[in-house]
Design an enzyme around this catalytic site. Sequence first.
Site, PDB file in Angstrom:
ATOM      1  N   SER A  14       0.815  -1.304   0.112  1.00 28.27           N
ATOM      2  CA  SER A  14       0.080   0.166   0.024  1.00 28.27           C
ATOM      3  C   SER A  14       0.688   1.173   0.128  1.00 28.27           C
ATOM      4  O   SER A  14       1.602   1.504  -0.841  1.00 28.27           O
ATOM      5  CB  SER A  14      -0.987  -0.027   1.054  1.00 28.27           C
ATOM      6  OG  SER A  14      -2.205   0.795   1.025  1.00 28.27           O
ATOM      7  N   ASP A  59      -9.105  -4.146  -6.039  1.00 27.14           N
ATOM      8  CA  ASP A  59      -8.523  -3.467  -4.845  1.00 27.14           C
ATOM      9  C   ASP A  59      -9.255  -2.182  -4.750  1.00 27.14           C
ATOM     10  O   ASP A  59      -9.131  -1.320  -5.820  1.00 27.14           O
ATOM     11  CB  ASP A  59      -6.822  -3.170  -5.082  1.00 27.14           C
ATOM     12  CG  ASP A  59      -6.318  -2.751  -3.660  1.00 27.14           C
ATOM     13  OD1 ASP A  59      -6.850  -1.726  -3.140  1.00 27.14           O
ATOM     14  OD2 ASP A  59      -5.235  -3.162  -3.458  1.00 27.14           O
ATOM     15  N   HIS A  76      -7.557  -5.668  -0.609  1.00 27.84           N
ATOM     16  CA  HIS A  76      -6.619  -4.837  -0.642  1.00 27.84           C
ATOM     17  C   HIS A  76      -5.277  -5.611  -0.416  1.00 27.84           C
ATOM     18  O   HIS A  76      -4.911  -5.949   0.457  1.00 27.84           O
ATOM     19  CB  HIS A  76      -6.626  -3.756   0.418  1.00 27.84           C
ATOM     20  CG  HIS A  76      -5.494  -2.505   0.348  1.00 27.84           C
ATOM     21  ND1 HIS A  76      -5.458  -2.065  -0.654  1.00 27.84           N
ATOM     22  CD2 HIS A  76      -5.099  -2.118   1.425  1.00 27.84           C
ATOM     23  CE1 HIS A  76      -4.461  -1.039  -0.391  1.00 27.84           C
ATOM     24  NE2 HIS A  76      -4.214  -0.901   0.706  1.00 27.84           N
TER      25      HIS A  76
END
Length: 524
Positions: free
Chosen positions: A237, A463, A493
Amino acid sequence: MPNTARLRAAALTAASMVVSAALLAGCSDDSGDGSGNGSGDGEDLTSQELDWKDCPAPSEAEGGGTAPSPLPDGDEWQCAGMKAPLDWDDPGGDTIDLALIRAQSSGPADRRIGSLVFNFGGPGGSGVTTLPAFGQDYAKLRTRYDLVSFDPRGVGRSAPVECLDDKQLDAYFQQDATPDDAAERRELVDHTEDFNAACEKHSKRVLPHVATTDAARDMDLMRQVLGDDKLHYFGISYGTELGGVYAHLFPKNVGRAVFDAVVDPTQTPEQGSLGQAKGFELALDNYAEDCVSKVEECPVGDSAQNVKDRIARLLKDLDRKPIPGIFPRELTQTAATGGIAQALYSKDFWEYLTEGLVQAYDGDGRVLMALSDSLNGRDENGRYSNITAANVAINCADDKPRYDPAYVEGKLPEFRKASPVFGDYLAWSMIGCTDWPVPGAADHPDVGASGAAPILVIGNTGDPATPYEGAARMADALGRNVGVELTYRGQGHGAYDSGNACVRNAVHGYLLDGKVPPDGTVCS
């Protein structure tokens, strides 16, 4: 609005542990804040020796809880502090302490490659609490690496940014983050200004020094202190943005690196928020379609569109009249929207979303509020980590654009078209940096890394938080023969923690054996 809506690169880290505990149930504070006040006095910080010891319980800023349990083989997690310059433009000046954690390699010494450094995202997530929470997922990587993570500067135990206290944060997150009239807009602006003023009051010393470029320089110091010639890295991320900035600053020092759940480095904050609105809407579509496809009846709607329509009506009803949440707080429209968003980060949370919606339709907001609390870093005892403060401080240090309320109002139609459910929520989040006391660095990060070793870049087609398109743009921006893209056709995610064998084999093949998968590999 609550700035955690701008967790444009949030990872499902230890927040999932908070959700599980809160849902099943209905910390320890530490005075050490890592702020430091010493002077480097010309000390060569690259020669410092880390004093590894058994890990203490996480501080309140790290999320609280108990000290990490031993690893499955009985080995203990070890923690240490590393000194780094407060101001990298004055490396001989004052220092801060950065909190580190490691699990030493479980394999033969002659097979050890070095340290594998993790950043799990946020920005604002504590790596010191997250790595042991999910350490077993990386057991295979531990056969050849020491697994290492850290609290980036401004986060957790590493000179944490401080803004509001727990009681003030409860009130802050009860505000209406999607104003419908001039009075509500003024109230939202006032709350945002008060939050930012509190950050300046309590953390003025560190706010100018928490940008991603500062954290990247910390990682290169960490590489040297750990004794590695190259930085071997696993970024998730926001950790992909940090990794990209590191590769840009230190291309020759990049070792084997993996980026998962990839931030689009070409976008402005506005474009990132709009892309996230589309990503969460897609995830909501996927959730609704999954629910009605079950053999048993979907309890929240009889068609995918009906599921979404009922959610939209619920949010409108909550805007007019909140329902009881986790006593004494009420489930507001804003809290419900945040709770729904949190559940969409992982398919594993979809059952909680269904449960929360069913209860909310019956006037019980506890489950959706528990999900919202986890997004905001609040535990079941009412204590907040500093993820909100750190998230805002790092984003505002990084992002040059400043958006005022009039600009946001002009963009609302575009955001609502992208997502009827999340559009307003994400559009209004853009005012978070408007009056921030520190100027932002750039429109978007520079990640060009010509000459770096290959970096495996993994995008997930489902995602919500870091939409799939960003992976290709990151791979391109890193440069020719650097970015190697892999696609995972899945939900949630990130990809590695999905457990998909194809993804894991590709990651293990590169990190453990140096085998770079073909660019354009697709895993389903």
